[in-house]
Design a protein around this motif. Sequence first.
Motif, PDB file in Angstrom:
ATOM      1  N   ALA A  92      29.160  44.584  45.773  1.00  0.00           N
ATOM      2  CA  ALA A  92      29.836  43.510  45.037  1.00  0.00           C
ATOM      3  C   ALA A  92      29.045  42.210  45.150  1.00  0.00           C
ATOM      4  O   ALA A  92      28.465  41.920  46.204  1.00  0.00           O
ATOM      5  N   PRO A 150      37.500  51.130  41.000  1.00  0.00           N
ATOM      6  CA  PRO A 150      38.156  50.025  40.290  1.00  0.00           C
ATOM      7  C   PRO A 150      39.619  50.308  39.952  1.00  0.00           C
ATOM      8  O   PRO A 150      40.456  49.408  40.077  1.00  0.00           O
ATOM      9  N   ASP A 153      33.378  45.820  48.660  1.00  0.00           N
ATOM     10  CA  ASP A 153      32.302  46.665  48.101  1.00  0.00           C
ATOM     11  C   ASP A 153      32.856  47.958  47.514  1.00  0.00           C
ATOM     12  O   ASP A 153      32.496  48.332  46.390  1.00  0.00           O
ATOM     13  N   ASN A 188      33.456  39.712  41.071  1.00  0.00           N
ATOM     14  CA  ASN A 188      33.562  41.117  41.484  1.00  0.00           C
ATOM     15  C   ASN A 188      34.948  41.683  41.176  1.00  0.00           C
ATOM     16  O   ASN A 188      35.879  40.945  40.830  1.00  0.00           O
ATOM     17  N   LEU A 189      35.025  43.005  41.305  1.00  0.00           N
ATOM     18  CA  LEU A 189      36.249  43.725  40.914  1.00  0.00           C
ATOM     19  C   LEU A 189      37.451  43.293  41.758  1.00  0.00           C
ATOM     20  O   LEU A 189      38.550  43.081  41.232  1.00  0.00           O
ATOM     21  N   GLU A 210      34.165  48.222  43.914  1.00  0.00           N
ATOM     22  CA  GLU A 210      33.263  48.413  42.766  1.00  0.00           C
ATOM     23  C   GLU A 210      33.181  49.891  42.368  1.00  0.00           C
ATOM     24  O   GLU A 210      32.901  50.211  41.216  1.00  0.00           O
ATOM     25  N   GLN A 211      33.446  50.762  43.356  1.00  0.00           N
ATOM     26  CA  GLN A 211      33.388  52.212  43.081  1.00  0.00           C
ATOM     27  C   GLN A 211      34.760  52.811  42.806  1.00  0.00           C
ATOM     28  O   GLN A 211      34.870  53.945  42.370  1.00  0.00           O
TER      29      GLN A 211
END
Length: 290
Positions: free
Chosen positions: A253, A73, A67, A125-126, A70-71
């Motif tokens: 994510a 990257p 998760d 997701n990233l 995502e913040q």
Amino acid sequence: MKTLLITGAAGQLGQLLRRQYAAQRQFKVLACDSAMLDITDDSALQRLFSAVRPDIVINCAAYTAVDSAEQQPERCMLVNAVASASLAALCRQYDSLLISFSTDYVFDGQHNAPYTESDPASPLNLYGKSKLLAEDAVVQAGRYITFRTSWLFSALPGNFASSIWRRAVRGEPVSVVSDQLGGPTPASALAEAVYRLTMDYAAQTCLPYGLYHFCGYPYCSWYDFAKAIYQLAAPQHQHCLTAINSPFPGSLAVRPAYSCLDSSLFQRTFTQPATDWRTEIESYVKKMRV
Ligand SMILES: NC(=O)C1=CN([C@@H]2O[C@H](COP(=O)(O)OP(=O)(O)OC[C@H]3O[C@@H](n4cnc5c(N)ncnc54)[C@H](OP(=O)(O)O)[C@@H]3O)[C@@H](O)[C@H]2O)C=CC1
Ligand SMILES: Cc1cn([C@H]2C[C@H](O)[C@@H](COP(=O)(O)OP(=O)(O)O[C@H]3O[C@@H](C)C(=O)[C@@H](O)[C@H]3O)O2)c(=O)[nH]c1=O
């Protein structure tokens, strides 16, 4: 004596690998946690390779907070993708075998049959994107083995199984998604597979290099996995466990709905049996402490 370098040695897999190599005399093992070796520090990597000239590098260092990725990257890409490329280039230069780990989250979950190594990846997701870039990067090492694994668990704190166990024995209400399917994998089984492979390499200096899926069976949902832990650890609290649909509240994510990995290529190539996570979870539940 051959030298083996473990990066990210304080993480879940890193710790289990250190235990795995503790009793052997085949390798001189250099286990570096993130404070000893930051794999994003190119000059530190170069100094270490030049001084140690490792025969084998096992890269357990990774950005694994799905998760948070995502913040963050850039940080996730730097640790997982860019640093993997740096390690691979050094492994090529020093003729070292590079062992790496990737994830079921490289897939988008649209399959309804277990993914093989030749199925196209398309991460949602990233974190999955960064690990797919890492998979591509490590190929340049020449001598490389990548284990694409899933849902690693152990008695160590910080993974899904130990977190569910802790809340189960306390009788806390727990909601778990029942619409994401995959293969829970005992981290110790992966550590043992890596250990055997490196012993083979020490004996032969050659391996069937490439990408291999490695995951436990039977496939299940995260809810089924949690339920099995409740049944073993705290059957009296089973009413506290609730199945929910994804996304889990607060998730940033997107996770694949189906990420079961077909591990048969690894089992055939290395004549290894499949790993039943249910057997492993029994012994882990006994070891876990609040
Ligand atoms: N856990 C899972 O369910 C799965 C994991 N994998 C892959 O398996 C591998 C091992 O995972 P696992 O052991 O569970 O992960 P952990 O998060 O437990 O360990 C990762 C380790 O990497 C270290 N690390 C992070 N950044 C750096 C850096 N820049 N330099 C050096 N070390 C760093 C962390 O140290 P610190 O905490 O100090 O930052 C941590 O100790 C990873 O490649 C992961 O992507 C694949 C599928 C499933
Ligand atoms: C903790 C928890 C998670 N969940 C959900 C969220 C998510 O959809 C799923 C798994 O959540 P986690 O945050 O534990 O795991 P997640 O970060 O999604 O796990 C992944 O880690 C990375 C490193 C991998 O490579 C993957 O193979 C996988 O193991 O279960 C619940 O439903 N209830 C809960 O109490």
